[in-house]
Design a protein around this motif. Structure first.
Motif, short mmCIF file in Angstrom:
data_model
loop_
_atom_site.label_atom_id
_atom_site.label_comp_id
_atom_site.label_asym_id
_atom_site.label_seq_id
_atom_site.Cartn_x
_atom_site.Cartn_y
_atom_site.Cartn_z
N LEU A 305 0.90 -1.20 -0.07
CA LEU A 305 -0.16 -0.05 -0.16
C LEU A 305 0.96 1.27 -0.12
O LEU A 305 1.43 1.50 0.91
CB LEU A 305 -0.89 0.18 1.27
N THR A 306 0.87 2.13 -1.18
CA THR A 306 1.73 3.10 -1.23
C THR A 306 0.85 4.40 -0.34
O THR A 306 -0.33 4.28 -0.51
CB THR A 306 2.10 3.34 -2.79
N GLN A 307 1.45 5.60 -0.75
CA GLN A 307 0.84 6.58 -0.32
C GLN A 307 -0.39 7.07 -1.35
O GLN A 307 -1.58 7.38 -0.97
CB GLN A 307 1.73 7.90 -0.08
N THR A 308 0.00 7.02 -2.60
CA THR A 308 -0.74 7.28 -3.58
C THR A 308 -2.19 6.23 -3.36
O THR A 308 -3.40 6.79 -3.62
CB THR A 308 -0.46 7.12 -5.21
N LEU A 309 -1.84 5.05 -3.40
CA LEU A 309 -3.02 4.12 -3.12
C LEU A 309 -3.71 4.22 -1.60
O LEU A 309 -5.10 4.01 -1.69
CB LEU A 309 -2.63 2.63 -3.24
N ALA A 310 -3.04 4.63 -0.73
CA ALA A 310 -3.85 4.93 0.42
C ALA A 310 -4.83 5.97 0.52
O ALA A 310 -5.94 6.08 0.82
CB ALA A 310 -2.99 5.17 1.70
N THR A 311 -4.26 7.22 -0.27
CA THR A 311 -5.16 8.33 -0.57
C THR A 311 -6.18 8.00 -1.36
O THR A 311 -7.58 8.52 -0.83
CB THR A 311 -4.41 9.39 -1.14
N THR A 312 -6.16 7.29 -2.15
CA THR A 312 -7.28 6.70 -3.24
C THR A 312 -8.18 5.86 -2.28
O THR A 312 -9.31 6.09 -2.69
CB THR A 312 -6.68 5.90 -4.38
N GLY A 313 -7.60 5.01 -1.53
CA GLY A 313 -8.60 4.27 -0.48
C GLY A 313 -9.33 5.12 0.43
O GLY A 313 -10.46 4.81 0.68
N ILE A 314 -8.77 6.27 0.85
CA ILE A 314 -9.57 7.01 1.59
C ILE A 314 -10.80 7.76 0.95
O ILE A 314 -11.70 8.00 1.33
CB ILE A 314 -8.72 8.26 2.38
#
Length: 499
Positions: A305-314
């Motif tokens: 889980l990268t920062q970009t994917l985490a932001t997308t998940g939020i």
């Protein structure tokens, strides 16, 4: 790299369960003008399964509509648009015609989405044929796929908020590569997927369906499309509903700022609902994302889980208040070092199935929006804007700020306009529905749309709610007002408020 959709395509992606086949026409096949195509007869038949899902059952029918590739030059030939419909369930003598739906994006498949949405519209279905379609460049209507599944997954490793020159170079190279892939896949179609051309397709569709007036329900980006239609064909406007409204006055940077406001507002409301102070809760999420940027989280799938994917998940659960508990669980797990739940949410947004296959909604979204939008902020211009974006939203601002430069970076074709013209003098009243808690299309857009449609045309209905869109979201006041407008032609008092 991913832009937050200005439409219901994101929410609809979770619901995609059905579809039907489009035509076998290649772009540019055939030769016909719009006037000659208005007399074509649609061959309605059984829907077929598509990559988006199995064929819908029941009374759903599918057909292919031929439209000009280039409305200004019939010699460029025709393309096929995939249509789906379910005929009105009530008495023939009470039928009002067709009610056309666009679910947003841009890039969302109406063919796949309408059957799952129809349950919310049973009262409308009694008197209308429910109709939707895949707009040009989308899914079964000459849909564009710009890169392979393997390339899409590799692109997810690119940091969408670059921290140094190496990450910045990778960010813009990925953007340029994506555009080159779109050009290779779409060819001359890449210059003919604009919102204005889709609006012209709609009017041709209206004629072929046998409707004197256009009755239309547009959601999010579908509101922009509806506004452009009203501008181009004001005398053909029947009953138009625009729900979750895009600000038609915003350019590329303006849209990004609007979404920064909207998603931060939704996040604040979510944090309040869990008993947290919004500023403290936001700082906690900021700290989490910074830690993930430095060291991605492990997941049970073996992917990181990268920062970009985490932001997308939020982002994903902010589209619906009913999904807020899912966000709480995912954030708690991430705080404990497990990125599995946030990654699953990001995969839902990115249309990635468990086998690693990705949908193409964001591909179509990009080719349409990059043709529509003339403004192309440079990396240098974007960097100057980043402090303002961070001030608007500490969680989402930088992501959306960088997106203004990366989304259409080195795009193969020039954009057409700074913002769409939706002025519609002479049109019948258009019902503009705004939700005060909408994350993707903030409420202010409804006011701007009504103003731009013109005096006596735009009529605002406000819902004090949460989530993306108002109709079918739990407000009897909203649903009954919209239904009365569409079924009886009852125009509510301007500025009616539903709580």
């Amino acid at each position: 790299m991913t832009r937050f959709p200005r439409g219901a395509a994101l929410a609809a992606a979770v619901l995609l369960i059905a579809g039907c086949s489009g035509g076998d026409d290649e772009a540019g096949d055939g030769k016909a003008s719009a006037s000659s195509l208005a007399s074509q007869k649609l061959d309605w038949g059984r829907c077929k399964a598509t990559p988006e899902g199995p064929a819908p059952g029941g009374d759903w029918q599918c057909a292919t509509l031929k439209v000009p590739l280039n409305y200004t030059n019939p010699d460029d030939g025709t393309i096929g648009l995939a249509l789906i419909r379910s005929k009105a369930t009530g008495d023939d003598d009470e039928r009002l015609g067709s009610l056309l739906f666009n679910f947003g994006g841009p890039g969302g498949s109406g063919v796949s989405t309408l059957p799952s949405y129809a349950g919310l519209t049973s009262e409308l279905h009694e008197r209308y044929d429910l109709v939707s379609w895949d707009p040009r460049g989308v899914a079964e209507s000459e849909g564009v796929r710009c890169r392979s599944d393997k390339e899409i997954q590799a692109g997810e490793s690119v940091d969408a908020t670059p921290d140094d020159t190496a990450e910045e170079a990778a960010f813009f190279k990925d953007a340029a590569d994506f555009g080159a892939g779109c050009e290779k896949a779409a060819g001359k179609l890449l210059s003919h997927v604009s919102t204005a051309e889709t609006a012209r397709d709609m009017d041709l569709m209206r004629q072929v369906l046998g409707d004197e007036k256009m009755h239309y329900f547009g959601i999010s980006y579908g509101t922009e499309l509806g506004g452009v239609y009203a501008h181009l064909f004001p005398r053909n406007v029947g009953r138009l509903v625009l729900d979750a409204v895009v600000d038609p006055t915003a350019d590329t940077v303006g849209h990004a700022k609007n979404q920064s406001v909207g998603f931060q507002r939704a996040l604040d409301n979510y944090l309040k609902s869990t008993g947290q102070d919004p500023e403290e809760g936001t700082r906690k999420i900021e700290d989490l994302l910074e830690r993930i940027d430095a060291e991605p989280l492990a997941t049970t799938s073996g992917r990181e889980l990268t920062q970009t994917l985490a932001t997308t998940g939020i982002v994903l659960p902010l589209y619906s208040e009913q999904s807020w508990p899912t966000l709480t669980s995912a954030l708690d797990a991430a705080e404990d070092g497990d990125g599995t739940e946030l990654l699953a949410l990001a995969d839902g947004y990115n249309e990635r199935d468990p086998s690693g296959r990705y949908g193409t909604t964001t591909h179509s979204q990009r080719v349409i929006s990059c043709l529509d939008q003339k403004e192309r902020p440079t990396p240098e211009e974007t960097k100057k804007l980043l402090p303002e974006f961070r001030e608007i939203s500490p969680v989402f601002g930088e992501f959306l700020g960088w997106d203004t430069a990366g989304w259409c970076h080195d795009w193969p074709v020039a954009g057409l306009t700074d913002s769409p013209d939706v002025s519609a003098s002479g049109a019948e009243p258009v019902l503009v529905v705004g939700n005060t808690g909408d994350p993707a299309t903030p409420y202010e857009g409804a006011r701007k749309m009504a103003e731009e449609l013109g005096e006596g045309v735009g009529v605002v209905l406000t819902w004090k709610g949460e989530g993306h869109g108002a109709y079918g979201s739990g407000s009897d006041c909203v649903d009954s007002t919209v239904n009365s407008y569409l079924l009886d032609g009852t125009v509510p008092k301007d500025d009616k408020v539903c709580t």
